[in-house]
Design an enzyme around this catalytic site. Structure first.
Site, short mmCIF file in Angstrom:
data_model
loop_
_atom_site.label_atom_id
_atom_site.label_comp_id
_atom_site.label_asym_id
_atom_site.label_seq_id
_atom_site.Cartn_x
_atom_site.Cartn_y
_atom_site.Cartn_z
N SER A 153 24.19 9.26 14.27
CA SER A 153 23.65 10.55 14.71
C SER A 153 22.68 11.03 13.63
O SER A 153 22.76 10.57 12.48
CB SER A 153 24.80 11.56 14.84
OG SER A 153 24.31 12.88 14.92
N TYR A 166 32.81 16.18 12.64
CA TYR A 166 31.81 15.29 13.27
C TYR A 166 30.79 14.81 12.24
O TYR A 166 30.50 13.61 12.13
CB TYR A 166 31.12 16.04 14.41
CG TYR A 166 30.15 15.19 15.21
CD1 TYR A 166 30.59 14.38 16.24
CD2 TYR A 166 28.78 15.22 14.93
CE1 TYR A 166 29.70 13.61 16.98
CE2 TYR A 166 27.89 14.46 15.67
CZ TYR A 166 28.34 13.66 16.69
OH TYR A 166 27.46 12.90 17.41
P1 NAP Z 1 29.67 11.21 26.13
O1 NAP Z 1 28.84 11.18 27.36
O2 NAP Z 1 30.71 12.25 25.99
O3 NAP Z 1 30.32 9.77 25.95
C1 NAP Z 1 31.29 9.51 25.00
C2 NAP Z 1 31.97 8.22 25.37
O4 NAP Z 1 32.95 7.92 24.36
C3 NAP Z 1 32.70 8.30 26.71
O5 NAP Z 1 32.46 7.13 27.43
C4 NAP Z 1 34.17 8.38 26.29
O6 NAP Z 1 35.02 7.75 27.23
C5 NAP Z 1 34.14 7.54 25.04
N1 NAP Z 1 35.33 7.76 24.23
C6 NAP Z 1 35.79 8.90 23.69
N2 NAP Z 1 36.92 8.68 23.00
C7 NAP Z 1 37.17 7.34 23.12
C8 NAP Z 1 38.18 6.49 22.63
N3 NAP Z 1 39.19 6.96 21.88
N4 NAP Z 1 38.12 5.17 22.94
C9 NAP Z 1 37.11 4.68 23.70
N5 NAP Z 1 36.14 5.43 24.20
C10 NAP Z 1 36.17 6.75 23.91
O7 NAP Z 1 28.76 11.36 24.84
P2 NAP Z 1 27.44 10.61 24.37
O8 NAP Z 1 26.47 11.66 24.03
O9 NAP Z 1 27.04 9.54 25.29
O10 NAP Z 1 27.96 10.00 22.98
C11 NAP Z 1 27.94 8.61 22.69
C12 NAP Z 1 27.75 8.43 21.19
O11 NAP Z 1 26.48 8.94 20.81
C13 NAP Z 1 28.79 9.16 20.33
O12 NAP Z 1 29.15 8.34 19.23
C14 NAP Z 1 28.04 10.38 19.86
O13 NAP Z 1 28.53 10.88 18.62
C15 NAP Z 1 26.64 9.79 19.71
N6 NAP Z 1 25.57 10.80 19.67
C16 NAP Z 1 25.27 11.54 20.79
C17 NAP Z 1 24.24 12.47 20.70
C18 NAP Z 1 23.82 13.32 21.86
O14 NAP Z 1 22.96 14.19 21.68
N7 NAP Z 1 24.34 13.12 23.06
C19 NAP Z 1 23.55 12.65 19.51
C20 NAP Z 1 23.91 11.88 18.41
C21 NAP Z 1 24.91 10.95 18.50
P3 NAP Z 1 35.87 8.61 28.31
O15 NAP Z 1 34.85 9.32 29.15
O16 NAP Z 1 36.64 7.56 29.02
O17 NAP Z 1 36.70 9.57 27.49
#
Ligand code: NAP
Length: 268
Positions: A153, A166
């Site tokens: 991130s 986080y």
């Molecule tokens: P998201 O749509 O909430 O997706 C998160 C994913 O992680 C979901 O598929 C969730 O699965 C899974 N997950 C959560 N806990 C888990 C566990 N214990 N074991 C296996 N899977 C698990 O969020 P996203 O934005 O796509 O985030 C994905 C990554 O990108 C994260 O690492 C986040 O920190 C990073 N990120 C996102 C942003 C942003 O702006 N969106 C920015 C910087 C970094 P379930 O749905 O089955 O719970």
């Protein structure tokens, strides 16, 4: 993205039933890789992702596992090796937020985020590395013996009030990634990170859902648009491919310039 770029490679994406992980799993499939779609809850959504990936003529299946559970991660990679033959690309993407000011943050909130975002990536990297080292390089598949891509991130380097769990987890991912890159490079394993900025997914819905919230968010983004999951997915495909074969231990920020200290654009 070139359909031949990752032909014959086997990829695993954690947290692939939503947001960035889902878009990444689909993009890897489009680029020719077989893809394991990990999820922890929400099998229906995971199955839909699998169907989209199979439509590219590659293999795919969904696998339920909590990335913070050692036994479940070991079993997930072991099944992949058994069913698909090996693993070439590990995308450690699963992550979550449990936001709170410091004084109100419970140990459970701290621990959950560290367990999933940092320990989960450690476990996934370790299990993938074991298989990469066992198998070594297969020249007709890739110049590297394996690729680990950590989903970090901008908060790997940008402090974030109200999110100490986080931000600490992502700062930890940055150092873990660099240390593993150093340790595994002699084995021809490439470890790198992608640092997304603000991407439109469920994790940060509050930040972009209303026009007012989006206008506030855009003040932090010089490029003046909120990112889409596909922006990150394309960067992962490129990072996993031999186009990036000499990139080792790097964090690629895919953030519309969020890490350019936008507050200094008009002052300082
Ligand atoms: P998201 O749509 O909430 O997706 C998160 C994913 O992680 C979901 O598929 C969730 O699965 C899974 N997950 C959560 N806990 C888990 C566990 N214990 N074991 C296996 N899977 C698990 O969020 P996203 O934005 O796509 O985030 C994905 C990554 O990108 C994260 O690492 C986040 O920190 C990073 N990120 C996102 C942003 C942003 O702006 N969106 C920015 C910087 C970094 P379930 O749905 O089955 O719970």
């Amino acid at each position: 993205m070139n359909a031949q770029l990752l032909r014959g490679q086997k990829a695993l994406v954690t947290g692939a039933n939503s947001g960035i992980g889902k878009a990444t799993a689909i993009a890897l499939g489009r680029a020719g890789a077989d893809v394991v779609v990990n999820y922890v809850v929400g099998p229906d959504e995971a199955e839909k992702v699998v169907e989209q990936i199979k439509a590219f003529g590659v293999r795919s299946y969904a696998h339920e596992a909590d990335v913070s559970n050692e036994g479940q991660v070991v079993e997930m990679v072991a099944r992949m090796v058994k069913e698909l033959g090996t693993i070439d690309i590990m995308v450690a993407n699963a992550g979550l937020q449990r936001d709170s000011s410091l004084v109100d943050m419970t140990l459970a909130q701290w621990q959950k985020v560290i367990d999933v975002n940092l320990t989960g990536q450690f476990l996934c990297a370790r299990e993938a590395a074991k298989e990469f080292m066992r198998r070594g390089i297969v020249p007709e598949v890739s110049r590297a013996a394996g690729k680990i891509i950590c989903m970090s991130s901008v908060h790997q380097i940008v402090p974030w009030t109200g999110h100490v769990n986080y931000a600490s987890s992502k700062g930890g991912v940055g150092m873990m990634m660099q240390t593993l890159a150093q340790e595994l490079a002699p084995h021809h394993i490439r470890v790198n990170a992608i640092g997304p900025g603000a991407i439109r997914t469920p994790i940060n819905r509050d930040a972009w859902e209303t026009p007012e919230a989006e206008a506030e968010l855009l003040k932090l983004i010089p490029y003046q648009r909120v990112g889409d999951p596909e922006d990150i997915a394309d960067a992962v495909v490129a990072m996993a491919s031999d186009l990036m074969d000499y990139v080792v231990g790097a964090t690629l920020y895919v953030d519309g310039g969020m890490t350019l200290f936008p507050g200094f654009a008009t002052g300082g």
